[in-house]
Design a protein around this motif. Sequence first.
Motif, PDB file in Angstrom:
ATOM      1  N   LEU A 187       8.681   7.072   5.779  1.00 32.21           N
ATOM      2  CA  LEU A 187       7.462   6.890   5.375  1.00 32.21           C
ATOM      3  C   LEU A 187       6.009   8.118   5.564  1.00 32.21           C
ATOM      4  CD1 LEU A 187       7.337   3.116   5.860  1.00 32.21           C
ATOM      5  CD2 LEU A 187       7.763   3.987   3.900  1.00 32.21           C
ATOM      6  N   LYS A 188       7.146   8.168   6.541  1.00 34.91           N
ATOM      7  CA  LYS A 188       5.173   9.903   6.333  1.00 34.91           C
ATOM      8  C   LYS A 188       5.226  10.350   4.795  1.00 34.91           C
ATOM      9  CE  LYS A 188       5.050   9.596  11.944  1.00 34.91           C
ATOM     10  NZ  LYS A 188       4.938   9.727  13.028  1.00 34.91           N
ATOM     11  N   HIS A 189       6.539  10.985   5.118  1.00 33.12           N
ATOM     12  CA  HIS A 189       6.360  11.518   4.063  1.00 33.12           C
ATOM     13  C   HIS A 189       7.165  11.363   2.296  1.00 33.12           C
ATOM     14  CE1 HIS A 189       8.328  13.584   7.775  1.00 33.12           C
ATOM     15  NE2 HIS A 189       7.435  14.468   7.373  1.00 33.12           N
ATOM     16  N   LEU A 190       6.149  10.687   2.138  1.00 34.02           N
ATOM     17  CA  LEU A 190       6.684   9.754   1.068  1.00 34.02           C
ATOM     18  C   LEU A 190       5.767   8.361   1.095  1.00 34.02           C
ATOM     19  CD1 LEU A 190       8.649   6.459   0.814  1.00 34.02           C
ATOM     20  CD2 LEU A 190      10.601   8.146   1.134  1.00 34.02           C
ATOM     21  N   TRP A 191       4.947   7.992  -0.530  1.00 31.87           N
ATOM     22  CA  TRP A 191       4.330   7.246  -0.950  1.00 31.87           C
ATOM     23  C   TRP A 191       5.145   6.037  -1.624  1.00 31.87           C
ATOM     24  CZ3 TRP A 191      -0.899  10.252  -2.433  1.00 31.87           C
ATOM     25  CH2 TRP A 191      -1.392  11.103  -1.092  1.00 31.87           C
TER      26      TRP A 191
ATOM     27  N   SER B 114       0.683  -0.692  -0.199  1.00 31.49           N
ATOM     28  CA  SER B 114      -0.092   0.028   0.084  1.00 31.49           C
ATOM     29  C   SER B 114       1.216   1.328   0.125  1.00 31.49           C
ATOM     30  CB  SER B 114      -0.771   0.566   1.288  1.00 31.49           C
ATOM     31  OG  SER B 114       0.224  -0.050   2.127  1.00 31.49           O
ATOM     32  N   LYS B 115       0.428   2.304  -0.570  1.00 34.15           N
ATOM     33  CA  LYS B 115       1.074   3.726  -0.701  1.00 34.15           C
ATOM     34  C   LYS B 115       2.059   4.026   0.920  1.00 34.15           C
ATOM     35  CE  LYS B 115      -2.044   6.829   0.461  1.00 34.15           C
ATOM     36  NZ  LYS B 115      -3.059   8.424  -0.461  1.00 34.15           N
ATOM     37  N   GLU B 116       1.356   4.023   2.004  1.00 37.95           N
ATOM     38  CA  GLU B 116       2.167   4.054   2.846  1.00 37.95           C
ATOM     39  C   GLU B 116       3.396   3.185   3.415  1.00 37.95           C
ATOM     40  OE1 GLU B 116      -1.318   0.787   4.941  1.00 37.95           O
ATOM     41  OE2 GLU B 116      -0.556   2.266   2.998  1.00 37.95           O
ATOM     42  N   GLY B 117       3.565   2.134   2.213  1.00 34.31           N
ATOM     43  CA  GLY B 117       5.013   1.565   2.414  1.00 34.31           C
ATOM     44  C   GLY B 117       4.551   0.259   2.966  1.00 34.31           C
ATOM     45  N   LEU B 118       3.501  -0.252   3.718  1.00 29.09           N
ATOM     46  CA  LEU B 118       3.158  -1.435   4.483  1.00 29.09           C
ATOM     47  C   LEU B 118       2.781  -2.877   3.020  1.00 29.09           C
ATOM     48  CD1 LEU B 118       2.637  -2.374   7.236  1.00 29.09           C
ATOM     49  CD2 LEU B 118       0.447  -2.200   6.549  1.00 29.09           C
TER      50      LEU B 118
END
Length: 919
Positions: free
Chosen positions: A181-185, A154-158
């Motif tokens: 990860l909070k600052h990129l997708w 997913s886009k949050e990196g999970l």
Amino acid sequence: MSCQSAALELDEGSQPGSQPERTEGEDHSIALLENQLSVGDFVKIQRAFEAPEASQTTCMSREEFIQRMTEIVGWGTKEEYGKLFDKVDVAQDGFMDWDKLSSFLLLTLYENDERAKATVVPQWKDLEFLPGKHKGTIQKVLFLKSSSRYLTISKEGLLGIWEENLKLQETLPITPDATKLKHLWVTSLVSLENVNKIAVAFTSKEICFYDLLSKEGFPCQYKLQGLKGTPICMDYWYDPLNTNESILSFGDTTGKVQAIVFTTSTISLFERPASACEDEEATVTINWAEVLSGRHKCCYTLKHKLHHGDWVRQVTYNASLDAIISSTTNNTNTVVLAWREKSKKHLQMTSFNIAQGIHAFDYHSQLNLIATAGINNRVCLWNPYVISKPVGVLWGHSASVIAVQFFASRKQLFSFSQDKVLRLWDIQHQLSIQRVVCSFPRSQDFRCLFHFDEARGRLFISFNHQLALLAMEPEASQRVKSHKNAVTCVLYNSVLKQVISSDVGSTVSFWMIDTGQKVKQFTGCHGNAEISTMALDANETRLLTGSTDGTIKVWDFNGYCHHTLNVGQEGAVDISQILVLKKTILVTGWDRAITVFRPQNFNQFSVQPEEWKGGTQHQDDVLCAAFSPPQTLVTGSYDGEIILWNSRTENAHYVLHPDYQRLLKSKSDIKPQKLLGVGRGSSSHPTAEQAVREAGSFETGSAGNNAVMRLCFLEARKDIAMTGGSNLVSCGGSGYVRFWNTFKKQLLAEFLAHSGVGSIIMATDKLNRYLTTGDLDGWINVWNIEEYCLNSSENKITQRPTLIRSFQPHADQISSLAMCEPGGRSLIISSSADCSICVTDVCGASVWIFGQTKHWQIENCFSLPKKDNNLTKTETQEESVTEIPLLSKEESCLDPTELPLFDKKNKAESTHNFESCIC
């Protein structure tokens, strides 16, 4: 089945006056003469074309063909045979020979088969939403062939890791730096199967390459940074014949399509800089400018800018076209094909202009068609070499089409629209043959991901963070059957390199492990009674079959029965296992006691059981047993108890149970215990089949929850066991596997191998590296136990060993499992109540079914040493069944007096019919 009966079967329907009836309104193609001819008719026609000498060819004119066919075949009109002649003689030569006719018939049958496939409509199971932990939009779903797992990101990196049965195994962030990860997708994910890596694209204009083989998470090996635009779509291809050559293509937000062509990918994707840290786990940073300049000799780049600033929505490289295909939502240069020139380092572009643009596309190499998902509600079909207009337009959607994907084997096409309507199209007729409207989420604003896993019949559709599954119902008509009845047992004979199988119809079949050919078949071994289990003697020259009629028969491999062991003194019993030891044959399954036969006393054809000196020690039915030389015997029962015996003295000395252990001092030491279940007295015992089903009950207090269905000694661990490691494995009720140490009388580990499916069975290889478990739903799990439970531990281990793969080769209960190593490669053999026997490699090769139309060569499938065999994976031959005369002792080609389970004093004769299948 004899040759005579086979011939009668072929000739049926080809006698004079037996013309197939035709009804009004039937399909014209079915009513054609060539579609109604039987095999017997074809044989007669072929004989009519046979010449006196092999070097000659018989030709017939139109009039001669009509006259002779009406006489030889015996039905059909002269007009029909005239039409058949005209279809075959397309060159209008005025004559026909057998080659012309057979070529026409084969082509017609192939076209009929392809036409039938294209009109088959799949049946779907209910829509299922998979329970995941993604919070952001799911960007990609893919299947890893090497490990038989699904990955979602997913886009949050999970990153989600799913077993093949779609149970979520693990979720972890793709990078441990949570603040980053909070600052990129994450924008895209691809699998680099040939090098066991994945590549992930980020909004930070980076592509990171992660290693899948690491024991600690997914470490980042390479970080490609310095890209001018954000990569939002990627694709990876590698040459299966030369895995060093591969191509990673990606499109970005500036309209650029770029590709990295790797020339030595299995060695290294990029060159490590001289200043790089010597730590192999450290991330190597690669600058995109360095790659463009050619500093990395192991790769080079390709690129074009024909999309002129529009976001590239999809990109893929296709080897059959040798072109990179990309698309945007713009109506100019909507689809661009970048053809690689002969030098391979330059691109030549062509493009399609599609009104309003498209969301997605797919390419079918056999049909040579590109399908596009139009924003204007249309699905268009394009010839990649014709850019002026589409060769077909599929009308039917009332909203923008957001996804298309070919059902390649059936030459069909899926399309999915913004209003959540799924359609399936017949490409040949350009018609919608199925419309599916499910209870999808009602949200109007959603991002959809569409992925069809054709090999497993699974369609994944994501709605933002939710992942929905539409699974195809298995088609019973297409299931290959190895036996006519449910298969009960499989064995592997390492001497003959054959698989031996039995079924509930009292048939035993013999199969070549390297080709899948059936070479021999015994029928009616126990009359009409079911064969519940089998065993081989120590030399693998005798086969023992146990039946529900209460007997065990001892056979040689020519179909001669040497002895009948009368197990059931009171009639029918259910035999679950036959254990052949050096001086005894032990039988279990229907009683609390062990039934024993001693081969040295086999003086008669009919043999009665003898006394087991240890008496009755179990409180419930004994279901299984295992032996470890020189004298350790263990037996497992329905109530979960495992008793340790001395096989020489036949005395029991210890009881193991998941909840307790205790010492047995004498026969009288055993005291009656109240069983956990109710209604199971000594006068009413369940069959092994009932035990399996009852063990599937998950009600609290059910005795079947601990039922021991299989026991297996880990013979390769004898030295380890002395120091406290496990040397015995048990499995059964509730899907648990347990590891024991029989020296210290200790339960070392237990784990849930299959959840929610009840009782399981298992098998292991000779070196005890792998443990294979199978359940009631047809699923098989393969575990790596090479380093599992090697040391003693004060606390019981509950962590599972490494799961190598999980797959479902059967549609019903797994009845038997075996492992073998022909040519040094570990194979799994499984049988099922769905009438099939499957073989596959431990590490994830294709599943092959004994009895399938196409034979295989194991060395091709599993890279074993080549053998002298005249069948290849693509060749097929019809089985011809030959009746073998009844065998007497004198006629047997094996000398029975030289084999261990035969006594020279035995003068009784028993003969048996069997069929030899010569493929």
